[in-house]
Write an enzyme that holds these catalytic residues in place. Structure first.
Site, PDB file in Angstrom:
ATOM      1  N   CYS A 147       2.556  16.563  -4.959  1.00 56.39           N
ATOM      2  CA  CYS A 147       2.193  17.440  -3.540  1.00 56.39           C
ATOM      3  C   CYS A 147       1.412  16.498  -2.963  1.00 56.39           C
ATOM      4  O   CYS A 147       0.536  15.740  -3.361  1.00 56.39           O
ATOM      5  CB  CYS A 147       1.672  18.563  -4.307  1.00 56.39           C
ATOM      6  SG  CYS A 147       2.254  19.708  -5.542  1.00 56.39           S
ATOM      7  N   ARG A 202       5.524  10.574  -1.858  1.00 52.75           N
ATOM      8  CA  ARG A 202       4.860  10.995  -3.081  1.00 52.75           C
ATOM      9  C   ARG A 202       5.610  11.933  -4.097  1.00 52.75           C
ATOM     10  O   ARG A 202       5.647  11.998  -5.095  1.00 52.75           O
ATOM     11  CB  ARG A 202       3.487  11.860  -2.767  1.00 52.75           C
ATOM     12  CG  ARG A 202       2.457  10.915  -2.241  1.00 52.75           C
ATOM     13  CD  ARG A 202       1.294  11.996  -1.508  1.00 52.75           C
ATOM     14  NE  ARG A 202       0.694  12.649  -2.666  1.00 52.75           N
ATOM     15  CZ  ARG A 202      -0.504  12.302  -3.033  1.00 52.75           C
ATOM     16  NH1 ARG A 202      -0.951  11.483  -2.551  1.00 52.75           N
ATOM     17  NH2 ARG A 202      -1.297  13.177  -4.092  1.00 52.75           N
ATOM     18  N   TRP A 240       5.644  19.759  -5.222  1.00 47.65           N
ATOM     19  CA  TRP A 240       6.391  18.998  -5.887  1.00 47.65           C
ATOM     20  C   TRP A 240       6.420  20.349  -7.492  1.00 47.65           C
ATOM     21  O   TRP A 240       5.035  20.503  -7.853  1.00 47.65           O
ATOM     22  CB  TRP A 240       5.834  17.855  -6.597  1.00 47.65           C
ATOM     23  CG  TRP A 240       6.791  17.221  -7.639  1.00 47.65           C
ATOM     24  CD1 TRP A 240       7.932  16.422  -7.307  1.00 47.65           C
ATOM     25  CD2 TRP A 240       6.457  17.204  -9.134  1.00 47.65           C
ATOM     26  NE1 TRP A 240       8.396  15.869  -8.661  1.00 47.65           N
ATOM     27  CE2 TRP A 240       7.605  16.488  -9.697  1.00 47.65           C
ATOM     28  CE3 TRP A 240       5.529  17.792 -10.055  1.00 47.65           C
ATOM     29  CZ2 TRP A 240       7.779  16.299 -11.057  1.00 47.65           C
ATOM     30  CZ3 TRP A 240       5.892  17.561 -11.368  1.00 47.65           C
ATOM     31  CH2 TRP A 240       7.033  16.811 -12.015  1.00 47.65           C
ATOM     32  N   ASN A 265      -3.128  21.035  -4.246  1.00 52.28           N
ATOM     33  CA  ASN A 265      -2.502  20.067  -5.253  1.00 52.28           C
ATOM     34  C   ASN A 265      -3.200  20.260  -6.675  1.00 52.28           C
ATOM     35  O   ASN A 265      -4.469  20.457  -6.770  1.00 52.28           O
ATOM     36  CB  ASN A 265      -2.835  18.656  -5.082  1.00 52.28           C
ATOM     37  CG  ASN A 265      -2.082  18.376  -3.730  1.00 52.28           C
ATOM     38  OD1 ASN A 265      -1.395  19.079  -3.165  1.00 52.28           O
ATOM     39  ND2 ASN A 265      -2.247  16.784  -3.284  1.00 52.28           N
ATOM     40  N   GLY A 266      -2.338  20.174  -7.786  1.00 58.76           N
ATOM     41  CA  GLY A 266      -3.270  20.308  -8.998  1.00 58.76           C
ATOM     42  C   GLY A 266      -2.299  21.466  -9.826  1.00 58.76           C
ATOM     43  O   GLY A 266      -1.503  21.920  -9.559  1.00 58.76           O
ATOM     44  N   GLU A 269      11.836  -2.081 -18.631  1.00 60.56           N
ATOM     45  CA  GLU A 269      11.564  -1.991 -17.205  1.00 60.56           C
ATOM     46  C   GLU A 269      13.171  -1.938 -16.358  1.00 60.56           C
ATOM     47  O   GLU A 269      13.318  -1.120 -15.616  1.00 60.56           O
ATOM     48  CB  GLU A 269      10.805  -2.901 -16.686  1.00 60.56           C
ATOM     49  CG  GLU A 269      10.587  -2.670 -15.038  1.00 60.56           C
ATOM     50  CD  GLU A 269       9.850  -1.474 -14.673  1.00 60.56           C
ATOM     51  OE1 GLU A 269       9.456  -0.658 -15.407  1.00 60.56           O
ATOM     52  OE2 GLU A 269       9.905  -1.178 -13.150  1.00 60.56           O
ATOM     53  N   LYS A 323      14.225   1.392 -14.272  1.00 63.20           N
ATOM     54  CA  LYS A 323      14.493   1.075 -12.755  1.00 63.20           C
ATOM     55  C   LYS A 323      15.913   1.586 -12.317  1.00 63.20           C
ATOM     56  O   LYS A 323      15.975   2.418 -11.608  1.00 63.20           O
ATOM     57  CB  LYS A 323      14.504  -0.337 -12.475  1.00 63.20           C
ATOM     58  CG  LYS A 323      13.733  -0.555 -10.855  1.00 63.20           C
ATOM     59  CD  LYS A 323      12.488   0.026 -10.548  1.00 63.20           C
ATOM     60  CE  LYS A 323      11.578   0.453 -11.494  1.00 63.20           C
ATOM     61  NZ  LYS A 323      10.279   1.118 -11.221  1.00 63.20           N
ATOM     62  N   GLU A 368      15.999   5.443 -12.751  1.00 61.09           N
ATOM     63  CA  GLU A 368      15.385   6.246 -11.940  1.00 61.09           C
ATOM     64  C   GLU A 368      16.158   6.525 -10.585  1.00 61.09           C
ATOM     65  O   GLU A 368      16.163   7.414 -10.118  1.00 61.09           O
ATOM     66  CB  GLU A 368      14.086   5.532 -11.536  1.00 61.09           C
ATOM     67  CG  GLU A 368      12.880   5.771 -12.535  1.00 61.09           C
ATOM     68  CD  GLU A 368      11.774   4.984 -12.158  1.00 61.09           C
ATOM     69  OE1 GLU A 368      10.653   5.585 -11.981  1.00 61.09           O
ATOM     70  OE2 GLU A 368      12.036   3.757 -11.994  1.00 61.09           O
ATOM     71  N   HIS A 400      21.935  -0.265 -36.161  1.00 60.76           N
ATOM     72  CA  HIS A 400      21.406   0.792 -37.015  1.00 60.76           C
ATOM     73  C   HIS A 400      21.503   1.990 -36.280  1.00 60.76           C
ATOM     74  O   HIS A 400      20.763   2.796 -36.114  1.00 60.76           O
ATOM     75  CB  HIS A 400      19.774   0.702 -37.527  1.00 60.76           C
ATOM     76  CG  HIS A 400      19.383  -0.559 -38.087  1.00 60.76           C
ATOM     77  ND1 HIS A 400      19.942  -0.820 -39.437  1.00 60.76           N
ATOM     78  CD2 HIS A 400      19.020  -1.775 -37.669  1.00 60.76           C
ATOM     79  CE1 HIS A 400      19.457  -1.939 -39.872  1.00 60.76           C
ATOM     80  NE2 HIS A 400      19.291  -2.690 -39.020  1.00 60.76           N
ATOM     81  N   LYS A 412       5.694   9.820  -6.770  1.00 58.10           N
ATOM     82  CA  LYS A 412       5.319   8.639  -6.656  1.00 58.10           C
ATOM     83  C   LYS A 412       4.042   8.544  -7.390  1.00 58.10           C
ATOM     84  O   LYS A 412       3.435   7.709  -7.967  1.00 58.10           O
ATOM     85  CB  LYS A 412       4.945   8.228  -5.206  1.00 58.10           C
ATOM     86  CG  LYS A 412       4.419   6.858  -4.873  1.00 58.10           C
ATOM     87  CD  LYS A 412       5.228   5.816  -5.136  1.00 58.10           C
ATOM     88  CE  LYS A 412       4.652   4.462  -5.178  1.00 58.10           C
ATOM     89  NZ  LYS A 412       5.643   3.565  -5.855  1.00 58.10           N
TER      90      LYS A 412
HETATM   91  C1  G6P Z   1       5.449   7.550 -11.466  1.00 53.78           C
HETATM   92  C2  G6P Z   1       6.158   6.700 -10.588  1.00 53.78           C
HETATM   93  C3  G6P Z   1       6.402   5.398 -11.243  1.00 53.78           C
HETATM   94  C4  G6P Z   1       5.001   4.920 -11.791  1.00 53.78           C
HETATM   95  C5  G6P Z   1       4.052   5.991 -12.598  1.00 53.78           C
HETATM   96  C6  G6P Z   1       2.720   5.189 -12.775  1.00 53.78           C
HETATM   97  O1  G6P Z   1       6.133   8.077 -12.423  1.00 53.78           O
HETATM   98  O2  G6P Z   1       7.172   7.205 -10.153  1.00 53.78           O
HETATM   99  O3  G6P Z   1       6.932   4.524 -10.551  1.00 53.78           O
HETATM  100  O4  G6P Z   1       5.249   3.633 -12.635  1.00 53.78           O
HETATM  101  O5  G6P Z   1       4.081   6.981 -11.918  1.00 53.78           O
HETATM  102  O6  G6P Z   1       2.085   5.449 -11.551  1.00 53.78           O
HETATM  103  P1  G6P Z   1       0.687   4.636 -11.237  1.00 53.78           P
HETATM  104  O7  G6P Z   1       0.251   5.028  -9.977  1.00 53.78           O
HETATM  105  O8  G6P Z   1      -0.301   5.034 -12.300  1.00 53.78           O
HETATM  106  O9  G6P Z   1       1.083   3.110 -11.575  1.00 53.78           O
END
Ligand code: G6P
Length: 588
Positions: free
Chosen positions: A2, A27, A75, A99-100, A465, A469, A472, A488, A583
């Site tokens: 949010c 975000r 969100w 927010n929160g 990773e 990626k 996502e 396994h 984000k």
């Molecule tokens: C969200 C983002 C990721 C990020 C993670 C941690 O899930 O989509 O890309 O790695 O948060 O965020 P930070 O700001 O703590 O690195």
């Protein structure tokens, strides 16, 4: 997650609020809304979907005259992403954005229902608005103080009272800043929202209440006025556009060589600027998402070369575990935003136990940067695409230097990584310039629905990773697997044409991984090798320049980032804002 923007000043708030919401889009959100206020009325306009949909609705509405307003991107947490659940929420005399998460919202809601209150939405936010309205006695600060003693959980709140031409704000465990203009002032969940209007701001601290007029701001805590430091951001603008690229994600990947050079510079000139890790017996690396996967690479290097015991844990688990510390434990928090709720909670837990905490963080004014005992900053600049790329590479870069310095100080290695690191941005640029090769691989896999990434040791960390990626941004199901573990169970999924990426950069274990690749190849898999030496005989291959083991992941992960990008593009995905993702995850 949010986003909040609020405005009070000489102009109509519409333009500032819409621009602010657009700058907060990165975000992640699923609905948005604004409230405009004048002496007689409050006008609320909300919409599900994108900010442009809200903007169209605003443009098609007859707006009231106004010079004060609040706006929000939501969100969904409590209740579906519907127009009714979107913010702002108005109850009687009070209109708020939030927010929160209010943790005792259900309990409070029941009490209020028993008192005869009827709720319109499913949100915890409406509970807060109801309480503010219930306790409003004509004195906004008293009322806010009363209500924040009742609610539990996290909140950043922008608040309007019908009979006051003033903007109010408060926060706990969710960031909020107060922006300072010439004849106008702002509130925002981050500087991005207001960067087109001002670079001056104050950080609102936990429990502080801001009373904001067009040309003055009072900050109060527990009934006392608080003196605030005025900060100046060096971020110039969020809409510096995509510099000719189709998406922020690819723009940010292409920035990696430049931001890497900037981040590395002081440390390559003097490695001793980095914290000394030799004094710790045990290191815990705690983070979320890609930041946690950067931590896995760091742990692999620290264990392998610096003989240091390292545990890596996702913050949402770590914070609820019975962690055993000793006086030689260090907790490393990795976070781009510095505002990830679970990572903050993990840091506070370690701080309370008196354990040293080291933050590897991008946003210098963030909660994690301010509350950790040591900091190393990465210089990623603003990262707009939800899926992190350049910040992840810099997190890995700092961990690589930390691992090297620790190993060197312990006299366990004698290679000169610093000299090689100086040449790394150039090599990285060469890797990034091979876009056609990555597109070719993307074309061979973009219609598949399941993909594996396999590797051993650090190559498995890289695989994690790469897999994250891809899923996502392209919504293709993918998994990272330890190459030796495939047989396994998981190998039963392999059949003709099933894509398997094999990451093979670690000389010591290379032959073992190749044996596992043979196992999937003989069952019909489409094998894509990513390595630092030619490995012949498979379907597709990318060979990146070979460099010392500390720095090698920095030349491999960008290949996987770009393949994920090209796949998502071929599948017409919303690359910069994948569905359901945020984000900066500021709630648990
Ligand atoms: C969200 C983002 C990721 C990020 C993670 C941690 O899930 O989509 O890309 O790695 O948060 O965020 P930070 O700001 O703590 O690195």
């Amino acid at each position: 997650m949010c986003g909040i923007i609020g405005y009070i000043g000489k102009n109509h708030p519409k333009e500032v609020l819409v621009k602010g919401l657009k700058n907060l889009e990165y975000r992640g959100y699923d609905s948005a809304g604004i409230a405009l206020k004048n002496k007689e009325e409050v006008q609320i306009i909300k919409s599900v979907g994108k900010v442009v949909d809200l903007e169209t609705k605003i443009n098609n509405s007859k707006l009231i005259d106004s010079n004060i307003g609040i706006a929000h991107t939501r969100w969904a947490t409590h209740g579906k992403p519907t127009e009714v659940n979107a913010h702002p929420h108005q109850v009687g005399n009070v209109t708020i954005v939030h927010n929160g998460i209010i943790e005792n919202a259900l309990e409070l809601r029941e009490e209020l229902i028993n008192e005869g209150v009827k709720f319109n939405s499913d949100t915890d936010t409406e509970v807060v608005a109801t309480l503010l309205n219930k306790y409003y006695d004509g004195n906004p600060i008293n009322t806010i103080e009363k209500v924040i003693r009742i609610v539990k959980g996290s909140y950043a709140l922008g608040i309007l009272f019908n009979d006051k031409d003033v903007l109010y704000a408060t926060r706990k465990d969710s960031p909020l800043i107060v922006g300072i203009g010439d004849d106008d002032n702002f509130i925002a969940s981050d500087i991005a929202a207001i960067i087109n209007y001002t670079n001056k701001y104050m950080l609102l601290e936990e429990g502080e209440i801001a009373e904001i007029y067009s040309n003055s701001i009072n900050i109060v805590k527990d009934g006392n006025e608080v003196e605030k430091e005025i900060l100046i951001t060096n971020i110039s603008s969020m809409d510096n556009d995509k510099c000719g690229y189709d998406h922020y994600m690819v723009k940010e990947i292409m920035e990696e060589p430049v931001v890497l050079e900037k981040t590395f510079k002081p440390y390559l000139d003097n490695l001793d600027l980095l914290p000394d890790l030799t004094k710790y017996e045990e290191i815990h690396i705690v983070a979320c998402g890609s930041a946690m996967y950067a931590g896995v690479i760091g742990s692999s290097l620290l264990e392998e070369y610096a003989n240091t015991r390292v545990y890596v844990e996702v913050a949402s688990e770590y914070r609820y575990k019975n962690i055993i510390y000793n006086n030689k434990t260090l907790v490393i928090l990795i976070s781009q935003s510095g505002e990830t709720a679970d990572t903050i909670a993990a840091m506070r837990m370690a701080n309370e136990k008196g354990v040293d905490t080291l933050a590897i963080v991008n946003v210098k004014t963030s909660t994690i940067a301010r509350e950790s005992s040591m900091q190393v900053f990465i210089e990623a600049g603003p990262e707009i695409a939800v899926a992190t790329t350049k910040a992840y590479i810099l997190q890995v870069g700092i961990l690589s230097l930390l691992a090297y310095k620790t190993a060197y100080d312990k006299k366990l290695v004698d290679i000169d990584v610093v000299e090689e690191a100086r040449g790394l941005p150039r090599l990285l640029k060469e890797v990034l310039d091979r876009r056609d090769d990555y597109l070719k691989i993307a074309k061979s896999i973009y219609e598949k629905e399941d993909i594996f990434f396999i590797g051993r040791k650090i190559d498995y960390a890289i695989s994690m990773e790469g897999s994250l990626k891809l899923k996502e941004v392209s919504y293709i199901h993918s998994e990272a697997y330890q190459a030796g573990e495939l047989k396994h169970g998981t190998i039963s999924l392999i059949n003709d044409g099933y894509p398997v990426f094999a990451i093979i950069t670690d000389d010591k274990i290379k032959d073992k991984t190749i044996s596992n690749v043979e196992e999937v190849k003989s069952r019909g898999a489409l094998v894509i090798i990513i390595s630092n030496e030619e490995i012949k005989g498979y379907d597709l291959e990318i060979v990146v320049p070979k460099i010392n083991s500390f720095l090698q992941p920095i030349l491999v992960v960008p290949v996987l980032q770009l393949i994920a990008y090209e796949v998502a593009k071929l599948r017409n995905c919303d690359i910069d804002k994948p569905k359901n993702l945020a984000k900066s995850v500021t709630v648990e």
